[in-house]
Design an enzyme around this catalytic site. Structure first.
Site, PDB file in Angstrom:
ATOM      1  N   GLU A  96       0.846  -1.199   0.000  1.00 43.94           N
ATOM      2  CA  GLU A  96       0.000   0.000   0.000  1.00 43.94           C
ATOM      3  C   GLU A  96       0.879   1.246   0.000  1.00 43.94           C
ATOM      4  O   GLU A  96       1.982   1.231   0.543  1.00 43.94           O
ATOM      5  CB  GLU A  96      -0.848   0.023   1.284  1.00 43.94           C
ATOM      6  CG  GLU A  96      -2.313  -0.287   1.106  1.00 43.94           C
ATOM      7  CD  GLU A  96      -3.115   0.798   0.388  1.00 43.94           C
ATOM      8  OE1 GLU A  96      -2.571   1.515  -0.463  1.00 43.94           O
ATOM      9  OE2 GLU A  96      -4.315   0.912   0.685  1.00 43.94           O
ATOM     10  N   ASP A  97       0.374   2.321  -0.567  1.00 48.29           N
ATOM     11  CA  ASP A  97       1.078   3.593  -0.497  1.00 48.29           C
ATOM     12  C   ASP A  97       0.924   4.206   0.896  1.00 48.29           C
ATOM     13  O   ASP A  97       1.895   4.537   1.556  1.00 48.29           O
ATOM     14  CB  ASP A  97       0.559   4.564  -1.573  1.00 48.29           C
ATOM     15  CG  ASP A  97      -0.973   4.612  -1.638  1.00 48.29           C
ATOM     16  OD1 ASP A  97      -1.651   3.946  -0.824  1.00 48.29           O
ATOM     17  OD2 ASP A  97      -1.501   5.322  -2.514  1.00 48.29           O
ATOM     18  N   ASP A 100      -4.488   4.981   6.270  1.00 45.36           N
ATOM     19  CA  ASP A 100      -5.061   6.070   7.066  1.00 45.36           C
ATOM     20  C   ASP A 100      -6.009   5.445   8.099  1.00 45.36           C
ATOM     21  O   ASP A 100      -5.581   5.020   9.171  1.00 45.36           O
ATOM     22  CB  ASP A 100      -5.757   7.039   6.104  1.00 45.36           C
ATOM     23  CG  ASP A 100      -6.345   8.265   6.770  1.00 45.36           C
ATOM     24  OD1 ASP A 100      -6.084   8.475   7.971  1.00 45.36           O
ATOM     25  OD2 ASP A 100      -7.084   9.016   6.111  1.00 45.36           O
ATOM     26  N   THR A 101      -7.289   5.325   7.804  1.00 43.42           N
ATOM     27  CA  THR A 101      -8.215   4.690   8.756  1.00 43.42           C
ATOM     28  C   THR A 101      -7.946   3.182   8.850  1.00 43.42           C
ATOM     29  O   THR A 101      -8.257   2.549   9.863  1.00 43.42           O
ATOM     30  CB  THR A 101      -9.681   4.870   8.324  1.00 43.42           C
ATOM     31  OG1 THR A 101      -9.875   4.216   7.070  1.00 43.42           O
ATOM     32  CG2 THR A 101     -10.055   6.332   8.203  1.00 43.42           C
ATOM     33  N   THR A 104      -9.685   0.438   4.103  1.00 45.81           N
ATOM     34  CA  THR A 104      -9.397  -0.124   2.775  1.00 45.81           C
ATOM     35  C   THR A 104      -8.596  -1.411   2.924  1.00 45.81           C
ATOM     36  O   THR A 104      -8.929  -2.447   2.336  1.00 45.81           O
ATOM     37  CB  THR A 104      -8.594   0.889   1.926  1.00 45.81           C
ATOM     38  OG1 THR A 104      -9.296   2.127   1.903  1.00 45.81           O
ATOM     39  CG2 THR A 104      -8.371   0.391   0.513  1.00 45.81           C
ATOM     40  N   LYS A 128      -0.288   6.599   8.539  1.00 46.29           N
ATOM     41  CA  LYS A 128      -0.935   7.779   9.130  1.00 46.29           C
ATOM     42  C   LYS A 128      -1.853   7.268  10.231  1.00 46.29           C
ATOM     43  O   LYS A 128      -2.980   6.870   9.982  1.00 46.29           O
ATOM     44  CB  LYS A 128      -1.714   8.495   8.025  1.00 46.29           C
ATOM     45  CG  LYS A 128      -2.012   9.926   8.305  1.00 46.29           C
ATOM     46  CD  LYS A 128      -2.262  10.732   7.039  1.00 46.29           C
ATOM     47  CE  LYS A 128      -3.560  10.449   6.348  1.00 46.29           C
ATOM     48  NZ  LYS A 128      -3.857  11.365   5.236  1.00 46.29           N
ATOM     49  N   ARG A 162       0.694  12.733  -9.063  1.00 44.47           N
ATOM     50  CA  ARG A 162       1.280  11.394  -8.848  1.00 44.47           C
ATOM     51  C   ARG A 162       2.746  11.344  -9.273  1.00 44.47           C
ATOM     52  O   ARG A 162       3.531  10.555  -8.752  1.00 44.47           O
ATOM     53  CB  ARG A 162       0.520  10.335  -9.663  1.00 44.47           C
ATOM     54  CG  ARG A 162      -0.880  10.054  -9.162  1.00 44.47           C
ATOM     55  CD  ARG A 162      -1.389   8.755  -9.800  1.00 44.47           C
ATOM     56  NE  ARG A 162      -2.827   8.623  -9.707  1.00 44.47           N
ATOM     57  CZ  ARG A 162      -3.487   8.131  -8.658  1.00 44.47           C
ATOM     58  NH1 ARG A 162      -2.824   7.754  -7.593  1.00 44.47           N
ATOM     59  NH2 ARG A 162      -4.804   8.027  -8.685  1.00 44.47           N
TER      60      ARG A 162
HETATM   61  P1  5GP Z   1      -7.894   4.237   4.499  1.00 46.56           P
HETATM   62  O1  5GP Z   1      -8.912   3.235   4.059  1.00 46.56           O
HETATM   63  O2  5GP Z   1      -6.748   3.625   5.273  1.00 46.56           O
HETATM   64  O3  5GP Z   1      -8.527   5.371   5.267  1.00 46.56           O
HETATM   65  O4  5GP Z   1      -7.309   4.951   3.226  1.00 46.56           O
HETATM   66  C1  5GP Z   1      -6.470   4.297   2.372  1.00 46.56           C
HETATM   67  C2  5GP Z   1      -6.495   4.900   0.987  1.00 46.56           C
HETATM   68  O5  5GP Z   1      -6.943   6.261   1.018  1.00 46.56           O
HETATM   69  C3  5GP Z   1      -5.100   4.920   0.435  1.00 46.56           C
HETATM   70  O6  5GP Z   1      -4.843   3.761  -0.322  1.00 46.56           O
HETATM   71  C4  5GP Z   1      -5.117   6.142  -0.413  1.00 46.56           C
HETATM   72  O7  5GP Z   1      -5.619   5.814  -1.688  1.00 46.56           O
HETATM   73  C5  5GP Z   1      -6.106   7.058   0.252  1.00 46.56           C
HETATM   74  N1  5GP Z   1      -5.427   8.032   1.148  1.00 46.56           N
HETATM   75  C6  5GP Z   1      -5.384   8.038   2.499  1.00 46.56           C
HETATM   76  N2  5GP Z   1      -4.666   9.091   2.955  1.00 46.56           N
HETATM   77  C7  5GP Z   1      -4.233   9.746   1.849  1.00 46.56           C
HETATM   78  C8  5GP Z   1      -3.422  10.917   1.650  1.00 46.56           C
HETATM   79  O8  5GP Z   1      -2.930  11.590   2.570  1.00 46.56           O
HETATM   80  N3  5GP Z   1      -3.185  11.276   0.354  1.00 46.56           N
HETATM   81  C9  5GP Z   1      -3.683  10.576  -0.712  1.00 46.56           C
HETATM   82  N4  5GP Z   1      -3.390  11.018  -1.931  1.00 46.56           N
HETATM   83  N5  5GP Z   1      -4.448   9.475  -0.556  1.00 46.56           N
HETATM   84  C10 5GP Z   1      -4.711   9.063   0.697  1.00 46.56           C
END
Ligand code: 5GP
Length: 172
Positions: A96-97, A100-101, A104, A128, A162
């Protein structure tokens, strides 16, 4: 125009990706690893990471679409591209890049595990943690980053940025 505030330089990213590659190569020595990149954001990280690996690897991708606001995940995640190679009984690394939460990744891990791999680990360049809603453990994490929306090195805002070689905080 939004402001781009530098967060991680190109050379810092290259150094940590190199270290992650060494660690993974050493942990999986003598085994083959299947890397599963999460499109679109992880494509640059994954392409740099695999060139640091000294073990045999295979690569495939998953595409996950999340329906939410521009800068956060709604938790409603749909897989729009699944894994096409056979991962049954294989060692798998989800790449994964940014996490956050964690919603995903949770969804993706359930899917990957349903395909019967021997093992599944997670590697993310950016961690994060402040908004984490799951108890997911990242097996390999590059940088801990603070709250805020990041772009560059594969990360986009509305498909822009990107291609930037470094990572920036996007300020409205
Ligand atoms: P999660 O489900 O963990 O909240 O979010 C994961 C996905 O949200 C990452 O794969 C990414 O695509 C997007 N995302 C979360 N934080 C960021 C951020 O700071 N910048 C960008 N560009 N995408 C983010």
């Amino acid at each position: 125009m939004p402001d781009l505030v530098p967060v991680l330089r190109k050379d810092e990213i290259q150094r940590i990706v190199g270290e992650m590659g060494q660690k993974i190569s050493s942990d999986y020595q003598g085994r083959e690893l299947i890397l599963i990149g999460i499109l679109n954001g992880a494509f640059i990280f994954l392409s740099d990471l695999i060139r640091q690996l000294t073990i045999p690897v295979k690569v495939d991708f998953i595409r996950a679409a999340s329906y939410g606001s521009d800068t956060s995940t709604s938790g409603k995640i749909q897989l729009t591209k699944g894994i096409e190679i056979d991962i049954r009984d294989k060692d798998v690394m989800v790449v994964e890049d940014i996490v956050d939460t964690g919603l995903t990744l949770n969804h993706i891990l359930d899917y990957v595990k349903s395909l019967g791999p021997h093992s599944v680990r997670v590697c993310a360049l950016l961690d994060k943690t402040e908004r984490r809603q799951t108890s997911i453990a990242l097996d390999y994490a590059g940088f801990k980053v603070p709250e805020g929306f990041l772009v560059g090195y594969g990360l986009d805002y509305a498909e822009d940025y990107r291609n930037l070689p470094a990572i920036y905080h996007l300020q409205p």
